[in-house]
Design a protein around this motif. Structure first.
Motif, short mmCIF file in Angstrom:
data_model
loop_
_atom_site.label_atom_id
_atom_site.label_comp_id
_atom_site.label_asym_id
_atom_site.label_seq_id
_atom_site.Cartn_x
_atom_site.Cartn_y
_atom_site.Cartn_z
N GLN A 104 -6.55 3.20 4.01
CA GLN A 104 -5.48 3.39 4.13
C GLN A 104 -5.25 2.02 6.08
O GLN A 104 -4.44 1.80 6.62
N LEU A 105 -6.02 2.70 6.90
CA LEU A 105 -6.42 2.20 7.73
C LEU A 105 -6.39 0.92 7.68
O LEU A 105 -5.25 -0.25 8.19
N GLY A 106 -7.02 0.21 6.84
CA GLY A 106 -7.45 -1.42 6.80
C GLY A 106 -6.15 -1.46 5.77
O GLY A 106 -5.46 -2.97 6.35
N LEU A 107 -6.07 -0.97 4.77
CA LEU A 107 -4.52 -1.54 4.64
C LEU A 107 -3.21 -1.55 5.35
O LEU A 107 -2.48 -2.51 5.63
N ALA A 108 -2.65 -1.01 6.53
CA ALA A 108 -1.83 -1.22 7.56
C ALA A 108 -2.37 -2.08 8.71
O ALA A 108 -1.50 -3.06 8.87
N LEU A 109 -4.07 -2.19 8.58
CA LEU A 109 -3.95 -3.43 9.24
C LEU A 109 -3.48 -5.11 8.39
O LEU A 109 -2.53 -5.83 9.35
N LYS A 110 -3.88 -4.60 7.71
CA LYS A 110 -3.55 -6.13 6.92
C LYS A 110 -2.20 -6.26 6.29
O LYS A 110 -1.40 -7.50 6.91
N PHE A 148 -5.73 12.18 5.08
CA PHE A 148 -5.46 10.62 4.27
C PHE A 148 -6.13 10.91 2.65
O PHE A 148 -6.84 11.76 1.85
N THR A 149 -5.92 9.98 1.77
CA THR A 149 -5.35 10.19 0.42
C THR A 149 -5.80 9.00 -0.28
O THR A 149 -5.08 8.23 0.37
#
Lengths: 262, 262
Positions: free
Chosen positions: B18-24, B117-118
Motif C-alpha cells: 500500500q505504501l509503495g502504491l501511494a509513493l508511486k 492494511f490489506t
C-alpha cells in the motif's frame, strides 16, 4: 386494523427521539409524547410538534400505533397500566419478548432498530436494519409498511432471534467502543492525542463491510508475536484491568489463529 | 542529503504494497522491491513497475531512500546485512526503536503509517496519520517532505511514543475487529446473517469521530442492567471463552461507569 397515520410515543430517550424524528420526516403525525420527566417530554414534544403528557392515564386514545421506547425495566412496569385494548402496541427493545406487551393490548408487536443512538446525533434511518415481529399477519403487514417508509432494510425477526442479535450487538458495538475508550485512556496517560487513532478506527469498521471479520484480523496476537505482546503487557503493568484484558483477548486470538492454521 | 526521488522497498507485504502504491502514485520512482519470496517480489514489482531481487547483496545502491517494511523479526535479522553506509534507511514498524537500524546506515529514521492494511484493499493515504522519526534534522526534513506528498496528516513521534501508539492501536483496531468476529460467530451459530450488524459497526466507529469514546459508551453494562447481562451470559454458556470475555468486559465497564457517577 386501520392504516397507521397517528402515533403516540411512550418515552423520550435516544431511540424515541431518533425514531420519532424519522417517523415525522416520513409524514406520520406524532400525536403525543409521554415521559415520566416533564423536561424530557417537553424537549421531544417540541422536536416532534406533539402534545405531551407525564401521566399514563392521559395517553391519547386516538392514535393507530403506540410505540413504547423505554428501558426494559420501565416497559415492564407500565404495560399493565396502559389500557389500549385493541390498539397496536409495540416496543423497541432488543431483549424483551413480544408477549410481555399482552397486558396492554390484543394487538402487539416489536419494532427494534438495530443501531446505536445518540440524542444529539441525527441518523439516516434508511440504512438502519429494523427487526419486526407481530402477533398476527395483519399487524405484521402494518409494521412492514411503516418500516418501509423510514428504512430500506427491515425483516421479520422473532423474539428468540432478536435476543441473539442483541447479544451480538453488544460485541459489535458496546465492546468495540469500550476498546476505543481504553485506547483513549492509554494515549491520555502519555499525553498523546486520541485524534491520531480516528482514521484507523474508521478503516477497521469499513473494512468489515467488505471482508469477513475473521479474515480481516491483524495484529501481534494473530501473528503470535510474543515479543510485542510482552512489551505491550509491560506498558500496561500499572493498569491491572487493561493488562488482564489485553492478555486474555490476545490469548483467544492466538488460539483461534492456531486452530485455523491446523 | 540528496532529495528523495528513487526508493527501494525491502518487503512485499501489506504495508509495503500500500505504501509503495501511494509513493508511486505521488510520482516517486520505486527502483526495486526486495522480498525473500520470489512470488511476492514479482507481484509487488509488477504493481510498482520496479526491478526485483530476492538477494540482499543485490539491493540497488542508486536510491536515496530505503524503506524496510518487514515483520519486526525479519527486520532485526537483515539490518546488519544491509550495507547502505550513508543512505537514508527507515522502517515502518510501530514497535521497533529507530536505533535498531544503526548497523545498516548512518542516516536512519522511521516512517510508521498508523493504519490497518490489506493487500487487496486500496487505501487513500491522504488521511492516514504518518509518524515520523529521524536521527538528524536534515533526515527528518526529508521524511516530512516525503510524507507531505502522500498524506496531509503526519507528525514527529519518538520511539517511546510510537510504542504507546502501537499499543493503543491494538485496542482501537485488532481487539474491536476480534469483537466483530465474535459477533459473527454468535450469529452464525444461530443461522443469522452478519450483514445485519454492519450499519451498527460503522456507526459505532463514525460516532467517535465526533464524540469521545467514554462519552459514546452505551449498552447493558453501562446501564448496570444485570438482568440483560445475565440473559446474555446464559446464551453464551456453551462458549466458555466468550462467556468469560463478556463477563470481564461488562464488569470493567460497570465499575468505570460507577466511578464516573460518584
Amino acid at each position: 386494523m386501520p392504516e397507521i397515520k397517528h402515533i403516540v410515543i411512550i418515552g423520550a430517550g435516544r431511540v424515541a427521539t431518533q425514531l420519532g424524528l424519522a417517523l415525522k420526516k416520513s409524514g406520520f403525525h406524532i400525536l403525543q409524547v409521554y415521559s415520566r420527566t416533564r423536561a424530557s417530554a417537553e424537549k421531544l414534544g417540541k422536536l416532534l410538534n406533539s402534545e405531551i403528557t407525564i401521566k399514563l392515564s392521559e395517553v391519547d386514545s386516538n392514535a393507530e400505533l403506540y410505540i413504547i421506547s423505554l428501558t426494559d425495566e420501565a416497559t415492564l412496569e407500565i404495560v399493565d397500566k396502559l389500557k389500549l385494548v385493541n390498539k397496536l402496541v409495540v416496543h423497541t427493545s432488543g431483549s424483551l419478548a413480544m408477549k410481555i406487551l399482552k397486558p396492554a393490548s390484543k394487538n402487539i408487536g416489536v419494532f427494534y432498530p438495530l443501531q446505536t443512538f445518540t440524542i444529539e446525533r441525527p441518523l439516516d434511518f434508511k440504512s438502519i436494519p429494523i427487526c419486526l415481529e407481530a402477533n398476527s399477519q395483519a399487524n405484521l403487514d402494518l409494521l412492514n409498511k411503516l418500516a418501509g417508509r423510514i428504512s430500506s432494510n427491515f425483516q421479520d425477526v422473532d423474539s428468540d432471534q432478536r435476543k441473539i442479535l442483541h447479544l451480538a450487538a453488544v460485541f459489535a458495538c458496546n465492546f468495540p467502543n469500550f476498546m476505543y475508550s481504553i485506547a483513549e485512556n492509554i494515549l491520555k496517560n502519555s499525553g498523546l492525542d486520541f485524534n491520531i487513532l480516528k482514521p484507523l478506527i474508521l478503516e477497521t469498521a469499513e473494512k468489515i463491510q467488505h471482508v469477513k471479520p475473521h479474515e480481516a484480523q491483524t495484529g501481534p496476537a494473530l501473528r503470535g508475536d510474543d515479543k510485542i505482546i510482552n512489551e505491550h503487557l509491560e506498558l500496561l503493568k500499572n493498569s491491572p484491568e487493561f493488562y488482564k484484558l489485553y492478555s486474555d483477548i490476545s490469548k483467544i486470538i492466538k488460539e483461534q489463529s492456531n486452530k485455523q492454521k491446523n
